[in-house]
Design a protein around this motif. Structure first.
Motif, mmCIF file in Angstrom:
data_model
loop_
_atom_site.group_PDB
_atom_site.id
_atom_site.type_symbol
_atom_site.label_atom_id
_atom_site.label_comp_id
_atom_site.label_asym_id
_atom_site.label_seq_id
_atom_site.Cartn_x
_atom_site.Cartn_y
_atom_site.Cartn_z
ATOM 1 N N ASP A 1 -16.127 -4.162 -1.706
ATOM 2 C CA ASP A 1 -15.497 -2.074 -1.465
ATOM 3 C C ASP A 1 -16.938 -2.159 -2.136
ATOM 4 O O ASP A 1 -17.058 -0.936 -2.188
ATOM 5 N N HIS B 1 -6.153 -3.494 -1.934
ATOM 6 C CA HIS B 1 -6.668 -1.656 -1.302
ATOM 7 C C HIS B 1 -6.430 -0.512 -2.486
ATOM 8 O O HIS B 1 -6.402 0.265 -2.509
ATOM 9 N N VAL B 2 -4.992 -1.733 -3.126
ATOM 10 C CA VAL B 2 -4.433 -0.533 -3.756
ATOM 11 C C VAL B 2 -4.092 -0.712 -5.585
ATOM 12 O O VAL B 2 -3.653 -2.370 -5.272
ATOM 13 N N PHE C 1 -6.991 4.947 0.597
ATOM 14 C CA PHE C 1 -6.880 3.647 1.448
ATOM 15 C C PHE C 1 -5.474 3.682 2.209
ATOM 16 O O PHE C 1 -5.131 3.001 2.307
ATOM 17 N N PHE D 1 -0.189 -3.881 -6.411
ATOM 18 C CA PHE D 1 -0.039 -3.990 -4.935
ATOM 19 C C PHE D 1 1.551 -4.722 -4.941
ATOM 20 O O PHE D 1 2.608 -4.721 -3.942
ATOM 21 N N TYR E 1 -14.406 -2.803 7.603
ATOM 22 C CA TYR E 1 -13.337 -1.591 7.433
ATOM 23 C C TYR E 1 -14.108 0.173 7.327
ATOM 24 O O TYR E 1 -15.014 -0.506 7.467
ATOM 25 N N GLU F 1 0.917 -1.272 0.304
ATOM 26 C CA GLU F 1 0.549 0.476 0.235
ATOM 27 C C GLU F 1 1.058 1.303 0.218
ATOM 28 O O GLU F 1 0.388 2.703 -0.128
ATOM 29 N N GLN G 1 -12.832 2.377 5.123
ATOM 30 C CA GLN G 1 -11.510 3.132 4.168
ATOM 31 C C GLN G 1 -11.199 4.670 4.210
ATOM 32 O O GLN G 1 -12.774 4.695 3.676
ATOM 33 N N SER H 1 -8.346 1.783 7.233
ATOM 34 C CA SER H 1 -7.816 1.304 5.575
ATOM 35 C C SER H 1 -8.035 -0.072 5.521
ATOM 36 O O SER H 1 -7.490 -0.652 4.761
ATOM 37 N N GLY H 2 -8.234 -0.567 6.618
ATOM 38 C CA GLY H 2 -8.617 -2.422 6.499
ATOM 39 C C GLY H 2 -7.009 -2.966 6.388
ATOM 40 O O GLY H 2 -6.754 -4.078 6.629
ATOM 41 N N HIS H 3 -5.914 -2.326 7.023
ATOM 42 C CA HIS H 3 -4.655 -3.111 6.622
ATOM 43 C C HIS H 3 -3.503 -1.788 7.824
ATOM 44 O O HIS H 3 -2.642 -2.161 7.465
ATOM 45 N N GLU I 1 -12.503 -9.427 0.341
ATOM 46 C CA GLU I 1 -13.174 -8.614 0.253
ATOM 47 C C GLU I 1 -13.323 -7.710 -0.771
ATOM 48 O O GLU I 1 -13.974 -7.933 -1.442
#
Ligand SMILES: Cc1cc2nc3c(=O)[nH]c(=O)nc-3n(C[C@H](O)[C@H](O)[C@H](O)COP(=O)(O)OP(=O)(O)OC[C@H]3O[C@@H](n4cnc5c(N)ncnc54)[C@H](O)[C@@H]3O)c2cc1C
Length: 386
Positions: free
Chosen positions: A280, A101-102, A331, A105, A325, A56, A327, A351-353, A278
């Motif tokens: 979204d 997420h991005v 993220f 990655f 999450y 991320e 977010q 953001s889930g991480h 996941e």
């Protein structure tokens, strides 16, 4: 003044903050509406992946490296096992459309590993099959393997930090809900459903409840989604799922746009293997989210995600949980002072991480709360980027 610092919300971020504040001898009150660790927010489900090369954003690697040092120190102080470095396998392919997420990655993970000198190897499909036959990889897929990665135990981390914080003199009040706060001279007045306090500084670490506390003008910063976790029974070859033989994994699947991630059987074969994806697309709120997981949800997940990708797991679900999450649009994380009050710090659920970073975030938040400012490395967590 009643306290130097009040921390509202004692999940991952709040418990790390009160522990660090108590270590430095600051008079601290930690408040939570429930009894942490609990299963209503974002920090439950037995395990969280931790990895050093952060896909991320390369800038997050020093933060997680420091968190690993802090988790190890916390293990010594609490006599709990919190961090297991069983390795992580990230699987991807040139044609995948699944993001984690991005965008980029996988390539960012690799460049973070190279830039920060993190031990890793790149495995082709044949090598993944040889080392980890439980993964049904396709010929065009490849993997990044990081031996120092693994998992942390979220409930144990929260419990240990709160216990130690209390031993070091912090006041912890559970089942007490923050209702409102307002500036009172150089201090902050904090109103809960049980009492009223005056504090020099207030840390808001309310996870998915943050929009409720901050009001409508902040609500658009946070996107809350329901995520589902399933623990599947092992049908054959339980040895292949022990933490020594099975890494944690994140898989950018070759079909569709979703990823798959999972863990070894961290509590022995009877505890099953936790696997999740996941989503979204559908948002919710902490107050209205559906908490239970239907049998149909689990069956569809096994059919579409588990069976095509993993060997030796049975469709029998041993346990299923939902989790939230929260977010931001990029993220990333938010750790910044409230625009209307320099005495109030906003700490997002990340953001889930965020769990893997929470130990070091707590240390940085404690530094701010002592009046020493946020650490320089927190510059990418500021609100003005939105
Ligand atoms: C399914 C799932 C999988 C994840 N996987 C990973 C992973 O593999 N690796 C990783 O690093 N991260 C992961 N994360 C992200 C990580 O778990 C979160 O970043 C972290 O747990 C957020 O912690 P928090 O303290 O912000 O929120 P929470 O732990 O939810 O804590 C917020 C607390 O605030 C309290 N609260 C709220 N409002 C009030 C109020 N008004 N008064 C008093 N108390 C209040 C709540 O009761 C709660 O205890 C995952 C998250 C989820 C949901």
């Amino acid at each position: 003044m009643d306290y130097d610092v009040i921390v509202a919300g004692l999940g991952a971020m709040g418990s790390a903050s009160v522990y660090q504040l108590a270590r430095s001898g600051v008079s601290t009150l930690g408040l939570d509406q429930f009894r942490p660790p609990h299963d209503q927010g974002s920090s439950h489900g037995d395990s969280r992946i931790t990895r050093l090369a952060i896909g991320e954003g390369e800038h997050l690697t020093p933060l997680v490296q420091h968190s690993h040092e802090l988790w190890r120190r916390l293990e010594q102080e609490s006599a709990e096992t919190l961090l297991t470095q069983c390795g992580a396998l990230m699987i991807s392919s040139d044609t995948t459309r699944a993001s984690v997420h991005v965008g980029n990655f996988f390539t960012t993970t690799l460049s973070a590993a190279r830039r920060h000198g993190i031990d890793h190897s790149i495995l082709d499909a044949a090598e993944i099959r040889r080392r980890f036959p439980q993964f049904l990889v396709r010929d065009h897929e490849y993997g990044y393997f990081e031996p120092q990665a693994g998992f942390v135990r979220p409930e144990a981390c929260i419990r240990a930090q709160l216990l130690l914080a209390e031993r070091l003199g912090a006041h912890i009040r559970t089942q007490e809900r923050l209702l409102s706060f307002e500036a009172e001279g150089a201090a902050v007045r904090v109103i809960t459903d049980k009492a009223s306090y005056r504090t020099r500084r207030l840390v808001l670490a309310a996870g998915a409840w943050m929009p409720d506390l901050l009001g409508p003008s902040f609500a658009s910063l946070f996107r809350i989604t329901r995520q589902v976790l399933n623990w599947f029974a092992i049908a054959e070859n339980p040895d292949l799922f022990t933490p020594g033989r099975c890494p944690v994994f994140i898989w950018q699947l070759p079909e569709g746009t979703r990823n798959l991630y999972g863990f070894p059987a961290i509590d022995g074969p009877e505890g099953g293997v936790k696997i999740a994806s996941e989503q979204d697309t559908t948002t919710t709120t902490a107050g209205s989210v559906r908490r239970d997981v239907s049998r149909q949800e689990t069956e569809v997940f096994y059919r579409d995600y588990v069976a095509p990708n993993l060997r030796y797991l049975s469709p029998q679900s041993l346990k299923a949980r939902s989790c939230l999450y929260t977010q931001t649009a990029d993220f990333g994380f938010i750790v910044d002072t409230h625009p209307a009050s320099a005495q109030v710090l906003i700490v997002s659920a990340c953001s889930g991480h965020g769990f893997k970073h929470s130990a070091a975030l707590g240390e940085g938040i404690a530094r701010w709360a002592r009046g020493e400012g946020l650490p320089p490395g927190f510059g990418t967590f500021l609100l003005n980027r939105f």
